[in-house]
Write a protein that holds these residues in place. Structure first.
Motif, PDB file in Angstrom:
ATOM      1  N   GLY A 138     -45.665 -11.592  68.901  1.00 24.12           N
ATOM      2  CA  GLY A 138     -44.438 -10.824  68.752  1.00 24.12           C
ATOM      3  C   GLY A 138     -43.954 -10.163  70.026  1.00 24.12           C
ATOM      4  O   GLY A 138     -42.841  -9.626  70.056  1.00 24.12           O
ATOM      5  N   ASN A 139     -44.780 -10.175  71.086  1.00 22.77           N
ATOM      6  CA  ASN A 139     -44.304  -9.531  72.317  1.00 22.77           C
ATOM      7  C   ASN A 139     -43.964 -10.549  73.405  1.00 22.77           C
ATOM      8  O   ASN A 139     -44.119 -10.312  74.592  1.00 22.77           O
ATOM      9  CB  ASN A 139     -45.320  -8.510  72.837  1.00 22.77           C
ATOM     10  N   ASN A 140     -43.479 -11.722  72.983  1.00 19.66           N
ATOM     11  CA  ASN A 140     -43.083 -12.759  73.944  1.00 19.66           C
ATOM     12  C   ASN A 140     -42.072 -12.246  74.959  1.00 19.66           C
ATOM     13  O   ASN A 140     -42.143 -12.576  76.148  1.00 19.66           O
ATOM     14  CB  ASN A 140     -42.491 -13.967  73.207  1.00 19.66           C
ATOM     15  N   HIS A 141     -41.133 -11.430  74.500  1.00 21.56           N
ATOM     16  CA  HIS A 141     -40.095 -10.931  75.403  1.00 21.56           C
ATOM     17  C   HIS A 141     -40.703 -10.046  76.487  1.00 21.56           C
ATOM     18  O   HIS A 141     -40.266 -10.095  77.650  1.00 21.56           O
ATOM     19  CB  HIS A 141     -39.039 -10.158  74.617  1.00 21.56           C
ATOM     20  N   ALA A 142     -41.688  -9.241  76.129  1.00 23.42           N
ATOM     21  CA  ALA A 142     -42.331  -8.372  77.117  1.00 23.42           C
ATOM     22  C   ALA A 142     -43.032  -9.202  78.190  1.00 23.42           C
ATOM     23  O   ALA A 142     -42.999  -8.855  79.379  1.00 23.42           O
ATOM     24  CB  ALA A 142     -43.334  -7.447  76.426  1.00 23.42           C
ATOM     25  N   VAL A 143     -43.655 -10.302  77.781  1.00 26.33           N
ATOM     26  CA  VAL A 143     -44.295 -11.183  78.755  1.00 26.33           C
ATOM     27  C   VAL A 143     -43.247 -11.779  79.689  1.00 26.33           C
ATOM     28  O   VAL A 143     -43.431 -11.831  80.913  1.00 26.33           O
ATOM     29  CB  VAL A 143     -45.079 -12.304  78.040  1.00 26.33           C
ATOM     30  N   LEU A 144     -42.128 -12.217  79.115  1.00 25.19           N
ATOM     31  CA  LEU A 144     -41.052 -12.793  79.936  1.00 25.19           C
ATOM     32  C   LEU A 144     -40.504 -11.774  80.930  1.00 25.19           C
ATOM     33  O   LEU A 144     -40.250 -12.103  82.096  1.00 25.19           O
ATOM     34  CB  LEU A 144     -39.936 -13.304  79.026  1.00 25.19           C
ATOM     35  N   GLU A 145     -40.322 -10.535  80.490  1.00 25.59           N
ATOM     36  CA  GLU A 145     -39.813  -9.501  81.395  1.00 25.59           C
ATOM     37  C   GLU A 145     -40.762  -9.284  82.569  1.00 25.59           C
ATOM     38  O   GLU A 145     -40.328  -9.108  83.715  1.00 25.59           O
ATOM     39  CB  GLU A 145     -39.618  -8.192  80.621  1.00 25.59           C
ATOM     40  N   THR A 146     -42.058  -9.275  82.291  1.00 26.17           N
ATOM     41  CA  THR A 146     -43.033  -9.127  83.373  1.00 26.17           C
ATOM     42  C   THR A 146     -42.956 -10.299  84.337  1.00 26.17           C
ATOM     43  O   THR A 146     -43.011 -10.132  85.563  1.00 26.17           O
ATOM     44  CB  THR A 146     -44.454  -9.014  82.797  1.00 26.17           C
ATOM     45  N   LEU A 147     -42.809 -11.501  83.797  1.00 32.64           N
ATOM     46  CA  LEU A 147     -42.703 -12.686  84.642  1.00 32.64           C
ATOM     47  C   LEU A 147     -41.486 -12.614  85.554  1.00 32.64           C
ATOM     48  O   LEU A 147     -41.540 -13.000  86.725  1.00 32.64           O
ATOM     49  CB  LEU A 147     -42.623 -13.939  83.771  1.00 32.64           C
ATOM     50  N   ARG A 148     -40.390 -12.130  85.016  1.00 27.16           N
ATOM     51  CA  ARG A 148     -39.162 -12.050  85.827  1.00 27.16           C
ATOM     52  C   ARG A 148     -39.314 -11.035  86.957  1.00 27.16           C
ATOM     53  O   ARG A 148     -38.716 -11.200  88.027  1.00 27.16           O
ATOM     54  CB  ARG A 148     -37.982 -11.682  84.928  1.00 27.16           C
ATOM     55  N   LYS A 149     -40.111 -10.015  86.739  1.00 24.11           N
ATOM     56  CA  LYS A 149     -40.332  -9.017  87.793  1.00 24.11           C
ATOM     57  C   LYS A 149     -41.280  -9.542  88.866  1.00 24.11           C
ATOM     58  O   LYS A 149     -41.067  -9.342  90.062  1.00 24.11           O
ATOM     59  CB  LYS A 149     -40.908  -7.735  87.187  1.00 24.11           C
ATOM     60  N   LEU A 150     -42.347 -10.224  88.440  1.00 26.64           N
ATOM     61  CA  LEU A 150     -43.391 -10.631  89.381  1.00 26.64           C
ATOM     62  C   LEU A 150     -43.172 -12.033  89.953  1.00 26.64           C
ATOM     63  O   LEU A 150     -43.629 -12.322  91.059  1.00 26.64           O
ATOM     64  CB  LEU A 150     -44.758 -10.587  88.688  1.00 26.64           C
ATOM     65  N   ASN A 151     -42.521 -12.899  89.186  1.00 27.75           N
ATOM     66  CA  ASN A 151     -42.262 -14.275  89.606  1.00 27.75           C
ATOM     67  C   ASN A 151     -43.545 -14.963  90.107  1.00 27.75           C
ATOM     68  O   ASN A 151     -43.588 -15.516  91.214  1.00 27.75           O
ATOM     69  CB  ASN A 151     -41.194 -14.309  90.708  1.00 27.75           C
ATOM     70  N   PRO A 152     -44.614 -14.972  89.307  1.00 29.98           N
ATOM     71  CA  PRO A 152     -45.869 -15.555  89.783  1.00 29.98           C
ATOM     72  C   PRO A 152     -45.801 -17.069  89.864  1.00 29.98           C
ATOM     73  O   PRO A 152     -45.014 -17.718  89.175  1.00 29.98           O
ATOM     74  CB  PRO A 152     -46.869 -15.117  88.707  1.00 29.98           C
ATOM     75  N   SER A 153     -46.655 -17.632  90.690  1.00 24.89           N
ATOM     76  CA  SER A 153     -46.729 -19.085  90.815  1.00 24.89           C
ATOM     77  C   SER A 153     -47.677 -19.703  89.801  1.00 24.89           C
ATOM     78  O   SER A 153     -47.512 -20.850  89.401  1.00 24.89           O
ATOM     79  CB  SER A 153     -47.210 -19.459  92.217  1.00 24.89           C
ATOM     80  N   LEU A 154     -48.679 -18.924  89.407  1.00 20.62           N
ATOM     81  CA  LEU A 154     -49.685 -19.406  88.463  1.00 20.62           C
ATOM     82  C   LEU A 154     -49.816 -18.398  87.328  1.00 20.62           C
ATOM     83  O   LEU A 154     -49.972 -17.196  87.567  1.00 20.62           O
ATOM     84  CB  LEU A 154     -51.039 -19.572  89.169  1.00 20.62           C
ATOM     85  N   ILE A 155     -49.745 -18.902  86.092  1.00 20.42           N
ATOM     86  CA  ILE A 155     -49.913 -18.048  84.912  1.00 20.42           C
ATOM     87  C   ILE A 155     -51.092 -18.587  84.114  1.00 20.42           C
ATOM     88  O   ILE A 155     -51.116 -19.759  83.725  1.00 20.42           O
ATOM     89  CB  ILE A 155     -48.645 -18.024  84.035  1.00 20.42           C
ATOM     90  N   GLY A 156     -52.078 -17.726  83.877  1.00 22.91           N
ATOM     91  CA  GLY A 156     -53.258 -18.121  83.127  1.00 22.91           C
ATOM     92  C   GLY A 156     -53.286 -17.453  81.768  1.00 22.91           C
ATOM     93  O   GLY A 156     -53.037 -16.246  81.651  1.00 22.91           O
ATOM     94  N   PHE A 157     -53.595 -18.217  80.738  1.00 23.73           N
ATOM     95  CA  PHE A 157     -53.606 -17.707  79.361  1.00 23.73           C
ATOM     96  C   PHE A 157     -55.041 -17.738  78.828  1.00 23.73           C
ATOM     97  O   PHE A 157     -55.742 -18.743  78.958  1.00 23.73           O
ATOM     98  CB  PHE A 157     -52.702 -18.561  78.469  1.00 23.73           C
ATOM     99  N   SER A 158     -55.448 -16.648  78.209  1.00 19.67           N
ATOM    100  CA  SER A 158     -56.804 -16.517  77.673  1.00 19.67           C
ATOM    101  C   SER A 158     -56.830 -16.943  76.209  1.00 19.67           C
ATOM    102  O   SER A 158     -56.547 -16.152  75.314  1.00 19.67           O
ATOM    103  CB  SER A 158     -57.281 -15.067  77.813  1.00 19.67           C
ATOM    104  N   LEU A 159     -57.188 -18.196  75.953  1.00 23.59           N
ATOM    105  CA  LEU A 159     -57.237 -18.758  74.588  1.00 23.59           C
ATOM    106  C   LEU A 159     -58.688 -18.756  74.118  1.00 23.59           C
ATOM    107  O   LEU A 159     -59.315 -19.804  73.998  1.00 23.59           O
ATOM    108  CB  LEU A 159     -56.687 -20.183  74.565  1.00 23.59           C
TER     109      LEU A 159
END
Length: 540
Positions: A46-67
């Motif tokens: 439910g917090n997909n938008h919050a993740v997107l907002e962080t991405l737009r601020k940091l603009n990282p090259s690599l995103i790692g997801f903990s599954l």
């Protein structure tokens, strides 16, 4: 973004943060030690938008997801689709138990993924980050998986990290969390487990790769981290997330002895409290008494079953008698206590389930701690999953595996138990809240922050009511199914509705009392913080 310079924009790791994601925080520490920018983004459905907002601020090259486990895949798949749909072009990688053990299936399930970092990720993710612009060189990176055309490439596995002291201390940028007004930090003193419980993927996760099944940090290294948090962050409660902190081996007993000496040498004994998880055969009264004198306060016990057949199926290598003895020992020593328990496992019969119910009654109806229970799930890579597959009993989906019992009426009983106790066992207002409030009351009392014997007695009475009600409901439902048969019971709604009404009405009353007790405790422990120095003085 220019792909040629993409690797300079840093790394963002995304994962659940219920109790600090120490795996991700360790990887971030390793990335930073090697001069790379790295940040953490907590995730929950439910917090997909919050993740997107962080991405737009940091603009990282690599995103790692903990599954970590397979039941989280659908939520992360949805998140990754959302990010791609909103123009995120960074390299997506994933790690955790399921992706490590089933890399090809993970890449197939989540086409948005570019790669998988398998098993321990501190070193592999650094290599991947440095090679993002050179896909031709990915085959040289150990312990990753990626697509090459229509095939999945699995690179050779790197050995487990030999010396855990070489890993930098986990990153804790944010403010420290609190429990009953006490600042709390989560710790890890070891990785892995010597045992091979059939339902647990820990052994498969660490045992697939070359290296020791269980490795420990040095006692000095652990105590120094605790002293740093105590001195500079005012942390007084340390919750160890080790799979088996008090392993029964001579080497681990020696480690614990040295650890306790380090706590005393650093002036922490008598000023802090800590919590561990362990097996029932780890409980040695003299050792635990010594640990208690240095701050051990709470124990999570892996009990799992109250019948011999179930313990054998789960490969616990213990007995019902040892389970009872361990629980009684911890009660007599006044530890805060919680226990893992599976009412159902693949070998379950009505007889074994009844034994489990009577076991829960024996350990829980005194109100010492809240009981909880569920059905054993066949996680990917576990011995019991493989056995169920060979038997043709594995069903469900890859992300939500399940199995049937050998008696169809027992399938219905398990289904009805799940429906009847869904709120009690899994809602924040159910038994989870009782667990939390009980722990908070005990913690406040341990630091002498709440001096209300009446409230503590009321909490114990509330737990006893909840446990007794659950046991009675389980018995009534079991009797109804075994005497009437599942089909007749389902057709005759009055009996089933009567059982459900009694359980749910009782739960509502218990929940209301619990919420009042929780609020009283929170009011009590927050007042000293705001109005006096007494709180700090009591904490030493």
């Amino acid at each position: 973004m220019n792909a040629k310079h993409r690797h300079k924009n840093g790394v963002l790791l995304v994962g659940y943060e219920n109790q600090e994601n120490l795996g991700l925080r360790s990887i971030i520490a390793s990335l930073r030690k090697n001069g790379h920018k790295a940040e953490l983004q907590p995730f929950f459905p439910g917090n997909n938008h919050a993740v997107l907002e962080t991405l737009r601020k940091l603009n990282p090259s690599l995103i790692g997801f903990s599954l970590i486990f397979q039941f989280t895949l659908e939520h992360f798949a949805e998140l990754m689709r959302y990010l791609r749909q909103h123009g995120v072009t960074a390299h997506f990688t994933a790690g955790g138990h399921f992706p490590s053990l089933r890399p090809s299936e993970t890449l197939e399930l989540i086409p948005e993924l570019d790669s998988i970092v398998r098993f321990e990720g501190e070193e592999s993710i650094i290599d991947l980050y440095s090679q993002l612009d050179r896909p031709a060189g990915w085959s040289e990176i150990r312990s990753i998986a990626y697509r090459k055309g229509n095939i999945v490439v699995l690179t050779p596995l790197r050995p487990l990290i030999g010396n855990l002291d070489d890993i930098p201390t986990v990153v804790r940028d944010e403010s420290i969390t609190t429990t009953a007004g006490i600042k709390t930090a989560y710790m890890l003193a070891s990785r892995g487990c010597h045992f091979n419980c059939s339902f647990c993927s820990i052994r498969q996760f660490y045992g697939t790769v070359e290296g020791k099944l269980r490795r420990t940090r040095s006692p000095q290294h652990v105590a120094e981290e605790m002293l740093e948090l105590f001195t500079h962050r005012n942390v007084r409660l340390f919750s160890f997330q080790d799979d088996d902190f008090a392993a029964r081996s001579p080497a681990q007993k020696q480690w614990i002895g040295e650890f306790l000496k380090e706590l005393r040498r650093n002036g922490l004994s008598g000023k802090i409290k800590w919590k561990i998880s362990c097996r029932v055969d780890d409980i040695h009264p003299l050792l635990f008494q010594e640990m208690a004198s240095h701050g051990l306060f709470a124990v999570y016990l892996g009990v799992e079953s109250g019948n011999e057949k179930g313990l054998k199926t789960l490969n616990k290598q213990t007995s019902v008698g040892k389970n009872m003895e361990a629980i009684e020992t911890l009660k007599q020593m006044h530890f805060a206590l919680s226990a893992g328990f599976m009412l159902f496992d693949p070998s379950s019969t009505f007889s074994s389930v009844r034994e489990n119910i009577e076991f829960l009654s024996a350990i829980g109806c005194d109100g010492y701690f809240p009981i909880n229970f569920g059905k054993m799930l066949p996680y990917t890579g576990t011995p019991i999953e493989q056995e169920l597959r060979l038997q043709g009993r594995l069903k469900g989906t890859l992300t939500h595996p399940d199995y049937d019992f050998l008696d169809s009426d027992l399938d219905w009983y398990a289904f009805l138990v799940q429906k009847l106790f869904a709120r009690r066992n899994f809602s924040p207002e159910g038994v989870a809240a009782l667990l939390g409030t009980d722990f908070e009351y005990r913690l406040a009392a341990a630091f002498d922050l709440d001096n209300s014997p009446e409230d503590i007695a009321a909490m114990k009475n509330n737990i006893a009511r909840s446990n007794t009600l659950a046991v009675q409901t389980l018995r009534k439902l079991l009797d109804a199914v075994t005497t009437m048969g599942a089909e007749t019971l389902l057709r005759e709604e009055s009996t089933l509705l009567s059982i459900a009404d009694e359980e749910w009405t009782g739960e509502a009353e218990i929940t209301a009392r619990n919420l009042r007790l929780r609020q009283k405790l929170h009011d009590a422990v927050s007042k000293p913080v705001k109005e006096s120095a007494g709180f700090a003085e009591k904490l030493g």
